[in-house]
Scaffold this motif. Sequence first.
Motif, PDB file in Angstrom:
ATOM      1  N   UNK A 175       0.823  -1.211   0.000  1.00  0.00           N
ATOM      2  CA  UNK A 175       0.000   0.000   0.000  1.00  0.00           C
ATOM      3  C   UNK A 175       0.857   1.262   0.000  1.00  0.00           C
ATOM      4  N   UNK A 176       2.077   1.188   0.525  1.00  0.00           N
ATOM      5  CA  UNK A 176       2.969   2.351   0.558  1.00  0.00           C
ATOM      6  C   UNK A 176       3.282   2.855  -0.842  1.00  0.00           C
ATOM      7  N   UNK A 177       3.151   1.974  -1.837  1.00  0.00           N
ATOM      8  CA  UNK A 177       3.432   2.387  -3.215  1.00  0.00           C
ATOM      9  C   UNK A 177       2.420   3.391  -3.746  1.00  0.00           C
ATOM     10  N   UNK A 178       1.176   3.309  -3.265  1.00  0.00           N
ATOM     11  CA  UNK A 178       0.091   4.098  -3.859  1.00  0.00           C
ATOM     12  C   UNK A 178       0.316   5.605  -3.732  1.00  0.00           C
ATOM     13  N   UNK A 179       0.600   6.153  -2.546  1.00  0.00           N
ATOM     14  CA  UNK A 179       0.835   7.605  -2.489  1.00  0.00           C
ATOM     15  C   UNK A 179       2.071   8.036  -3.285  1.00  0.00           C
ATOM     16  N   UNK A 180       3.094   7.172  -3.334  1.00  0.00           N
ATOM     17  CA  UNK A 180       4.286   7.520  -4.121  1.00  0.00           C
ATOM     18  C   UNK A 180       3.933   7.581  -5.602  1.00  0.00           C
ATOM     19  N   UNK A 181       3.123   6.623  -6.059  1.00  0.00           N
ATOM     20  CA  UNK A 181       2.684   6.626  -7.458  1.00  0.00           C
ATOM     21  C   UNK A 181       1.881   7.887  -7.762  1.00  0.00           C
ATOM     22  N   UNK A 182       0.983   8.269  -6.876  1.00  0.00           N
ATOM     23  CA  UNK A 182       0.166   9.476  -7.096  1.00  0.00           C
ATOM     24  C   UNK A 182       1.050  10.722  -7.189  1.00  0.00           C
ATOM     25  N   UNK A 183       2.064  10.803  -6.325  1.00  0.00           N
ATOM     26  CA  UNK A 183       2.987  11.939  -6.379  1.00  0.00           C
ATOM     27  C   UNK A 183       3.769  11.938  -7.694  1.00  0.00           C
ATOM     28  N   UNK A 184       4.273  10.761  -8.096  1.00  0.00           N
ATOM     29  CA  UNK A 184       5.019  10.672  -9.344  1.00  0.00           C
ATOM     30  C   UNK A 184       4.162  11.042 -10.539  1.00  0.00           C
ATOM     31  N   UNK A 185       2.896  10.615 -10.541  1.00  0.00           N
ATOM     32  CA  UNK A 185       1.994  10.947 -11.644  1.00  0.00           C
ATOM     33  C   UNK A 185       1.785  12.456 -11.744  1.00  0.00           C
ATOM     34  N   UNK A 186       1.557  13.105 -10.611  1.00  0.00           N
ATOM     35  CA  UNK A 186       1.319  14.552 -10.620  1.00  0.00           C
ATOM     36  C   UNK A 186       2.553  15.300 -11.125  1.00  0.00           C
ATOM     37  N   UNK A 187       3.731  14.929 -10.632  1.00  0.00           N
ATOM     38  CA  UNK A 187       4.956  15.599 -11.053  1.00  0.00           C
ATOM     39  C   UNK A 187       5.268  15.317 -12.523  1.00  0.00           C
TER      40      UNK A 187
END
Length: 516
Positions: free
Chosen positions: A183-195
């Motif tokens: 689950x820790x991957x999900x917020x990192x993925x969201x941040x990477x997508x936005x950037x």
Amino acid sequence: MTTSAPAVPRIPEAVHRRRWAILGVLMLSLLIIVLDNSILNVAVKTISTPAPTGLGATQSELEWAINAYTLVFAGLLFSAGLLGDRLGRKRVLLGGLVVFGIGSALAAFAGSPGELIGFRAVMGLGAAFVMPATLAVLMNVFERDEQPKAIGIWAGGVGLAIAIGPITGGVLLDHFWWGSVFLINVPIVLLALALMIWLVPDSRDPNPGRIDPIGVTLSVVGLVLLVYGIIRGGELADFTDVTVLSAIGAGLAVLIAFVVFEKRSDHPSIDVTYFRDKVFSSAIAAIALVFFALMGVTFFSVFYTQSVRGYSPLETGLLLLPLAVAQLVFAPRARLLVDRFGNRATTTAGMALIAATLAAFATLDADTPIWILEVIFFLMGTGMAHIMTPVSVVIMQALPREKAGSASALSNTFRQVGGALGIAVLGSVLSTSYRSAIEGDLTALPPELRHTAGESIESTLAVAARLGPEGKPLIAQANDSFLHAMHVTALGGAAVALIGAVVVALFLPGRAEDPS
């Protein structure tokens, strides 16, 4: 102003000015792809624990939870790269991150080992589209004279992920349930997508090659059958079983068909003629073998530290830190030894050091001072650092400059497949040896518990816990059996590393002034 590559249109100056920020976003994407596997390595014991703490996964299911990701990833790397060239690298990169994030969320809430394996395969699908796209975007953002530095930083993300992955996994498992490592991957993925949407420019090949669905299908099916046969042999403790031989034979046959098809195809996923170059082939073999050793030893060392020695997941992550630190320290400096002694001597010494550290695992027991394990891990990381840097240079120089992208893709594929086979082969050897060693101690158990107790050390300890005081002697027997199995497995891995040392000693080039 010169362009970064003759065939690529000049990017806007505004994009060039923020190239280092773009590299940071690409590094973030790469980080979660690599970090996920290193996190999982410290979570395998928890996942193998019966519900509600874990999923009660067997050793074979744990191997498949890792291999499902790796095999899908490795099998699709080339097609993902071709699709990025055709549709646009940014678009494919965004899509890969979305799929990876969805797979991570599903894996976090998997209700069974089978579901976890399936969702890990989804994560591998997403990762396959992320890895080649990050490097392709990088090559279109940096000018030619800055590309080596940028690629070096990009590659350093692997070492960083290896270093922080086990520690992150340990912290999460100390405070949350096992699914938190996904689950820790999900917020990192969201941040990477936005950037990425904000910063990263799109690019594509003006003359893209065609997709090779038949080749991709053959490679994936062949590898899955081969690894399944190896894992099944470990489960049954019998590599002569007809189902095992059938799976391994079918896998080899499909892989041979894959090579024949690729050789005749006018748009192959892998140009098999590259392997006619002995230097190139030996360098590729070195990469596969070093990751075979890394993934295999990490898999069984986690059970040694947690099951036999009693360390927590966080403590296990910290124990693995010397391996990653050695890579971070020595990988950028390995070229100094190459310049002085040559690729052949440096890589052969690195392989010999890997073999020695694997053999050293055969000396460990239940009360060996833990600093000895730390020294072994540090020396293993040192050996790997002095293999990866020189062979990567050899691979890129063995082929014409216009083939650099294919050379890089082949390197990544064999690295992933080597790691998958390391887990499968060494994991199967461990399982077979453990079952053979523990069987004599299980005769007093009820028949319905004997097979379960012989699956792995975790299964034996779970049965011992159910038996209460009567199961206490079984704990010591399980530890002794596991140590025996680990010693056998480590010596087998050391033998493979020695074969790798012979290969690179025979075929890699020496110093630049050495005509051989």
